[in-house]
Write an enzyme that holds these catalytic residues in place. Structure first.
Site, PDB file in Angstrom:
ATOM      1  N   ASN A 177       0.340  -1.207  -0.087  1.00  0.00           N
ATOM      2  CA  ASN A 177       0.624   0.599  -0.599  1.00  0.00           C
ATOM      3  C   ASN A 177       1.079   0.800  -0.157  1.00  0.00           C
ATOM      4  O   ASN A 177       1.681   1.427   1.225  1.00  0.00           O
ATOM      5  CB  ASN A 177      -0.619   0.160   1.436  1.00  0.00           C
ATOM      6  CG  ASN A 177      -1.510   0.991   1.105  1.00  0.00           C
ATOM      7  OD1 ASN A 177      -1.937   2.438   1.332  1.00  0.00           O
ATOM      8  ND2 ASN A 177      -2.764   0.612   1.869  1.00  0.00           N
TER       9      ASN A 177
ATOM     10  N   HIS B 254       1.408   6.037   2.147  1.00  0.00           N
ATOM     11  CA  HIS B 254       1.314   6.735   3.032  1.00  0.00           C
ATOM     12  C   HIS B 254       2.907   7.464   1.987  1.00  0.00           C
ATOM     13  O   HIS B 254       3.022   8.688   2.947  1.00  0.00           O
ATOM     14  CB  HIS B 254       1.352   6.078   4.441  1.00  0.00           C
ATOM     15  CG  HIS B 254       0.735   5.788   4.876  1.00  0.00           C
ATOM     16  ND1 HIS B 254       0.433   6.829   5.805  1.00  0.00           N
ATOM     17  CD2 HIS B 254       0.071   4.450   5.678  1.00  0.00           C
ATOM     18  CE1 HIS B 254      -0.757   6.107   6.409  1.00  0.00           C
ATOM     19  NE2 HIS B 254      -0.720   4.808   6.267  1.00  0.00           N
TER      20      HIS B 254
ATOM     21  N   HIS C 152      -5.499   4.140  -1.778  1.00  0.00           N
ATOM     22  CA  HIS C 152      -6.672   4.616  -2.029  1.00  0.00           C
ATOM     23  C   HIS C 152      -7.155   6.008  -2.655  1.00  0.00           C
ATOM     24  O   HIS C 152      -6.027   6.746  -1.585  1.00  0.00           O
ATOM     25  CB  HIS C 152      -7.094   4.605   0.234  1.00  0.00           C
ATOM     26  CG  HIS C 152      -7.435   4.404   0.384  1.00  0.00           C
ATOM     27  ND1 HIS C 152      -8.303   4.662   2.179  1.00  0.00           N
ATOM     28  CD2 HIS C 152      -8.955   4.859   0.038  1.00  0.00           C
ATOM     29  CE1 HIS C 152      -9.782   5.215   1.879  1.00  0.00           C
ATOM     30  NE2 HIS C 152      -9.884   5.313   0.942  1.00  0.00           N
TER      31      HIS C 152
ATOM     32  N   ARG D  68      -8.588   7.998  -1.708  1.00  0.00           N
ATOM     33  CA  ARG D  68     -10.020   9.098  -0.856  1.00  0.00           C
ATOM     34  C   ARG D  68     -10.976   9.986  -1.969  1.00  0.00           C
ATOM     35  O   ARG D  68     -10.435  11.257  -2.539  1.00  0.00           O
ATOM     36  CB  ARG D  68      -9.786   9.669   0.144  1.00  0.00           C
ATOM     37  CG  ARG D  68      -8.741   8.593   1.262  1.00  0.00           C
ATOM     38  CD  ARG D  68      -8.366   9.226   2.742  1.00  0.00           C
ATOM     39  NE  ARG D  68      -9.221   8.966   3.316  1.00  0.00           N
ATOM     40  CZ  ARG D  68      -9.886   8.176   4.183  1.00  0.00           C
ATOM     41  NH1 ARG D  68      -9.112   7.814   4.793  1.00  0.00           N
ATOM     42  NH2 ARG D  68     -10.625   8.408   5.220  1.00  0.00           N
TER      43      ARG D  68
ATOM     44  N   ARG E 276      -6.641  13.617   0.409  1.00  0.00           N
ATOM     45  CA  ARG E 276      -5.613  13.611   1.212  1.00  0.00           C
ATOM     46  C   ARG E 276      -4.610  13.404   0.921  1.00  0.00           C
ATOM     47  O   ARG E 276      -3.571  13.773   1.476  1.00  0.00           O
ATOM     48  CB  ARG E 276      -6.431  13.910   2.471  1.00  0.00           C
ATOM     49  CG  ARG E 276      -5.871  12.419   2.827  1.00  0.00           C
ATOM     50  CD  ARG E 276      -6.766  12.122   4.453  1.00  0.00           C
ATOM     51  NE  ARG E 276      -7.848  12.535   4.620  1.00  0.00           N
ATOM     52  CZ  ARG E 276      -7.911  12.584   5.906  1.00  0.00           C
ATOM     53  NH1 ARG E 276      -7.664  10.930   6.822  1.00  0.00           N
ATOM     54  NH2 ARG E 276      -9.274  12.070   6.407  1.00  0.00           N
TER      55      ARG E 276
ATOM     56  N   GLU F 164      -8.306   1.054  -3.828  1.00  0.00           N
ATOM     57  CA  GLU F 164      -9.339   1.533  -2.829  1.00  0.00           C
ATOM     58  C   GLU F 164      -9.961   2.260  -2.560  1.00  0.00           C
ATOM     59  O   GLU F 164      -9.824   3.976  -3.162  1.00  0.00           O
ATOM     60  CB  GLU F 164      -9.182   1.244  -1.406  1.00  0.00           C
ATOM     61  CG  GLU F 164      -8.333   0.151  -1.409  1.00  0.00           C
ATOM     62  CD  GLU F 164      -7.666   0.220   0.502  1.00  0.00           C
ATOM     63  OE1 GLU F 164      -6.997  -0.838   1.010  1.00  0.00           O
ATOM     64  OE2 GLU F 164      -7.185   1.669   1.439  1.00  0.00           O
TER      65      GLU F 164
ATOM     66  N   THR G  46      -7.513   5.018   7.754  1.00  0.00           N
ATOM     67  CA  THR G  46      -8.848   3.870   7.766  1.00  0.00           C
ATOM     68  C   THR G  46      -8.647   2.669   8.799  1.00  0.00           C
ATOM     69  O   THR G  46      -8.199   2.175   9.374  1.00  0.00           O
ATOM     70  CB  THR G  46      -9.038   2.948   6.425  1.00  0.00           C
ATOM     71  OG1 THR G  46      -8.717   3.150   5.541  1.00  0.00           O
ATOM     72  CG2 THR G  46     -10.292   2.259   6.613  1.00  0.00           C
TER      73      THR G  46
ATOM     74  N   GLU H 255     -11.184  -8.199   2.814  1.00  0.00           N
ATOM     75  CA  GLU H 255      -9.613  -7.892   3.471  1.00  0.00           C
ATOM     76  C   GLU H 255     -10.351  -7.421   4.786  1.00  0.00           C
ATOM     77  O   GLU H 255     -11.176  -7.433   4.862  1.00  0.00           O
ATOM     78  CB  GLU H 255      -9.219  -6.776   3.048  1.00  0.00           C
ATOM     79  CG  GLU H 255      -7.799  -6.683   3.470  1.00  0.00           C
ATOM     80  CD  GLU H 255      -7.602  -5.581   3.023  1.00  0.00           C
ATOM     81  OE1 GLU H 255      -7.843  -5.244   1.892  1.00  0.00           O
ATOM     82  OE2 GLU H 255      -6.696  -5.178   3.361  1.00  0.00           O
TER      83      GLU H 255
ATOM     84  N   HIS I 291      -3.825  -3.902   7.253  1.00  0.00           N
ATOM     85  CA  HIS I 291      -4.249  -2.341   8.480  1.00  0.00           C
ATOM     86  C   HIS I 291      -3.439  -2.605   9.924  1.00  0.00           C
ATOM     87  O   HIS I 291      -3.219  -3.888  10.579  1.00  0.00           O
ATOM     88  CB  HIS I 291      -5.521  -2.567   8.865  1.00  0.00           C
ATOM     89  CG  HIS I 291      -5.842  -0.695   9.331  1.00  0.00           C
ATOM     90  ND1 HIS I 291      -6.143   0.419   8.932  1.00  0.00           N
ATOM     91  CD2 HIS I 291      -5.133   0.147  10.714  1.00  0.00           C
ATOM     92  CE1 HIS I 291      -5.925   1.112   9.196  1.00  0.00           C
ATOM     93  NE2 HIS I 291      -4.877   0.823  10.362  1.00  0.00           N
TER      94      HIS I 291
END
Ligand code: PXP
Length: 251
Positions: free
Chosen positions: A11, A14, A56, A58, A62, A83, A114, A164, A204
């Site tokens: 992922n 970040h 992801h 969003r 962001r 995502e 999340t 998931e 996560h």
């Protein structure tokens, strides 16, 4: 019995968060050194053995931007797992992009990342509508849910092939009294999902320490891991960080 290899989806959200901390609103085409680039991070992760890349997008944009996802779609060599929130706008974006996989996740603008699984019971109709549209386009759909029986049964009834399971509660409890209890919840969740014919992914808060317990869970197909790999990569480089995680996942 053949034991299949546990897959790693990296992922890269970040990495985009770090870029936005300095370059929010600045285009890559501006000529400024807009860095770090989450797509380059994704490519390095692939070269080091990642089996897929997760992003992801969003609703508030962001971290990951639409342009990042479109570039990733064009250049990635493995699988792109997008995502998205369960909205008309995001569904349309996914259908336009056609990633290999879509994972439906909850979104709350107040959260840093999340925080919990989808409310599959309360939002069943909406999730079902999006699932049907995405499946009809030939994209694999998964739901990001908490590892409880009702959520897993509802996900199966909705008709997704993959879930998931949220490992956040386990990751938070890792050093505390509830660690075994949370691990047990994941174990039971994995058994339940598998018994209903679902493919079981998890993600996560998984890191280089707690992976040793996570990998003991049966029926796991893929883990989605971001923060810890990016953090490690700052000191060791992406290649070493990804290789080390893969080695721990498949000892
Ligand atoms: N899976 C999902 C659905 C997520 O939302 C996240 C975090 O954005 C992850 C996996 C990866 O979590 P982490 O960055 O803590 O590894």
């Amino acid at each position: 019995m053949k034991v299949s290899k546990l897959l790693l989806g990296v992922n890269v959200d970040h990495c985009a968060t770090l870029r936005q901390a300095r370059y929010r609103g600045v285009d890559r085409e501006s000529g400024l050194a807009v860095e770090p680039d989450p797509v380059f991070f994704a490519q390095l992760a692939e070269q080091a053995g990642a089996d897929g890349i997760t992003m992801h997008l969003r609703e508030d944009r962001r971290h990951v931007q639409e342009a990042d996802v479109r570039r990733a779609r064009a250049v990635l060599a493995t699988r792109l797992n997008l995502e998205i929130a369960c909205t008309v706008e995001m569904t349309q974006f996914a259908l336009d992009l056609m990633p290999e996989a879509v994972c439906l996740v909850p979104e709350d603008r107040q959260e840093v990342t999340t925080e919990g699984g989808l409310d599959v019971v309360g939002q069943r109709e909406r999730i079902q509508t999006v699932t049907r549209a995405v499946k009809a386009a030939g994209i694999e759909v998964s739901l990001f849910i908490d590892p409880d029986t009702v959520s897993i049964e509802t996900a199966a009834a909705i008709g997704v092939p993959v879930v998931e399971l949220h490992t956040g509660a386990f990751a938070n409890a890792f050093h505390g009294r509830d660690c075994n209890k949370e691990l047990e919840r994941l174990l039971r969740g994995a058994e339940k999902a598998h018994s209903l014919g679902l493919i079981v992914n998890m993600g996560h808060g998984i890191n280089y320490q707690n992976i040793r317990l996570i990998r003991s869970i049966p029926h796991l197909h893929e883990l989605n891991i971001g923060h810890t790999i990016l953090s490690r990569a700052m000191f060791t480089g992406v290649t070493e960080a990804v290789r080390e995680m893969k080695a721990l996942m498949n000892p």
